[in-house]
Design an enzyme around this catalytic site. Sequence first.
Site, PDB file in Angstrom:
ATOM      1  N   ASN A   9       0.866  -1.182   0.000  1.00 41.05           N
ATOM      2  CA  ASN A   9       0.000   0.000   0.000  1.00 41.05           C
ATOM      3  C   ASN A   9       0.901   1.229   0.000  1.00 41.05           C
ATOM      4  OD1 ASN A   9      -1.807   2.046   0.502  1.00 41.05           O
ATOM      5  ND2 ASN A   9      -2.220   1.440   2.616  1.00 41.05           N
ATOM      6  N   TRP A  10       0.885   1.947  -1.104  1.00 37.80           N
ATOM      7  CA  TRP A  10       1.781   3.101  -1.243  1.00 37.80           C
ATOM      8  C   TRP A  10       1.232   4.368  -0.588  1.00 37.80           C
ATOM      9  CZ3 TRP A  10       3.467   2.451  -7.095  1.00 37.80           C
ATOM     10  CH2 TRP A  10       4.357   1.361  -7.166  1.00 37.80           C
ATOM     11  N   LYS A  11       0.030   4.304  -0.062  1.00 36.00           N
ATOM     12  CA  LYS A  11      -0.553   5.457   0.629  1.00 36.00           C
ATOM     13  C   LYS A  11      -0.404   6.722  -0.254  1.00 36.00           C
ATOM     14  CE  LYS A  11       0.193   2.991   4.881  1.00 36.00           C
ATOM     15  NZ  LYS A  11       0.322   3.000   6.311  1.00 36.00           N
ATOM     16  N   HIS A  95      -9.244   1.129   5.202  1.00 43.82           N
ATOM     17  CA  HIS A  95      -7.917   1.279   5.818  1.00 43.82           C
ATOM     18  C   HIS A  95      -8.026   2.175   7.053  1.00 43.82           C
ATOM     19  CE1 HIS A  95      -3.756   2.346   6.527  1.00 43.82           C
ATOM     20  NE2 HIS A  95      -3.453   1.222   5.908  1.00 43.82           N
ATOM     21  N   GLU A  97      -6.288   4.515   8.131  1.00 48.61           N
ATOM     22  CA  GLU A  97      -6.067   5.956   7.912  1.00 48.61           C
ATOM     23  C   GLU A  97      -7.329   6.602   7.350  1.00 48.61           C
ATOM     24  OE1 GLU A  97      -2.458   5.278   5.779  1.00 48.61           O
ATOM     25  OE2 GLU A  97      -1.508   4.696   7.661  1.00 48.61           O
ATOM     26  N   GLU A 167      -4.868  -5.206  10.768  1.00 50.58           N
ATOM     27  CA  GLU A 167      -3.797  -4.233  11.016  1.00 50.58           C
ATOM     28  C   GLU A 167      -4.040  -3.572  12.365  1.00 50.58           C
ATOM     29  OE1 GLU A 167      -1.956  -2.849   7.091  1.00 50.58           O
ATOM     30  OE2 GLU A 167      -3.649  -1.533   7.485  1.00 50.58           O
ATOM     31  N   GLY A 173       3.212   1.875  10.827  1.00 48.14           N
ATOM     32  CA  GLY A 173       4.186   2.952  10.637  1.00 48.14           C
ATOM     33  C   GLY A 173       4.975   3.292  11.887  1.00 48.14           C
ATOM     34  N   SER A 213       4.013  -2.522  10.160  1.00 50.44           N
ATOM     35  CA  SER A 213       5.489  -2.594  10.259  1.00 50.44           C
ATOM     36  C   SER A 213       6.048  -3.943   9.810  1.00 50.44           C
ATOM     37  CB  SER A 213       5.948  -2.261  11.685  1.00 50.44           C
ATOM     38  OG  SER A 213       5.599  -0.922  12.000  1.00 50.44           O
ATOM     39  N   GLY A 234       3.128  -1.257   4.200  1.00 51.67           N
ATOM     40  CA  GLY A 234       3.189   0.159   3.852  1.00 51.67           C
ATOM     41  C   GLY A 234       4.616   0.553   3.505  1.00 51.67           C
ATOM     42  N   GLY A 235       5.338   1.058   4.501  1.00 56.27           N
ATOM     43  CA  GLY A 235       6.676   1.622   4.296  1.00 56.27           C
ATOM     44  C   GLY A 235       7.624   0.736   3.495  1.00 56.27           C
TER      45      GLY A 235
END
Length: 250
Positions: A9-11, A95, A97, A167, A173, A213, A234-235
């Site tokens: 997921n590149w957000k 998600h 966020e 999640e 993150g 993470s 993510g990251g």
Amino acid sequence: MRKPVIAGNWKMYKTPQESLAFLEAFLPLVADHTRDEIFLFPSITSLSSALQAVAGTNVHAGAQTMHWLNEGAFTGETSPTMLTAIGCGHVLLGHSEQRLYFGETYERVNLKFKAAVAHGITPVVCIGEQLSEREAGRTEETLRLQVNTLLRNVTRAEAKHLILAYEPIWAIGTGRTATPDVAQQAHQIVRDELAACCGAELAGTTRILYGGSVKPDNISTLMAEPDIDGALVGGASLDPHSFARLVKYA
Ligand SMILES: O=C[C@H](O)COP(=O)(O)O
């Protein structure tokens, strides 16, 4: 029997040019990889060109969210028909966020889930508790309510298209991954609630990914747990070499 899914997921990262540069480096690194399904969720401005770049490869690109209606006066939104028109067959829904910063609710995620399935779009739906809920001993109650609300009025035929991503919000993150034990316990609760909502057979075939993470050096211990069927990353999905290492976890 449950084919793992590794999803990136590149957000709100990467321009279309940066997305294409990533794919140019990444696709050859995973071209022979068949053990897992590989999904990428770029931003909406990169989606069309990413879809063209992954066409005919073993990687699928999808949207990070969508509306449940086909059209209307909903500024800023993207509809399921807009996604299918550009060949998009995957979407991330609910998600954390979106839930934390943009007021997303599971009542709406339920409508979005049904719309995605109706349009032949595979939904990856996120669930997970906040730190305060975990500390108050309310993790199980929270997860059961999220799954239950998501699946309200959903038929078994619809539910069989579901991919879930657990999640824990406190692990997103933060570098603070849930231990494999903690993640497994949560996945077991989620599978149990799926069984209560849709029957044991469907619970046994639904893939539940872990997110929070996940890195190349912790994915294999997470994947060793019996109820963890993949990862939502993510990251560590932003760099093609890091994400390829992660996809090819030992
Ligand atoms: O969708 C991905 C998750 O929010 C996890 O993000 P992270 O791997 O950067 O913790």
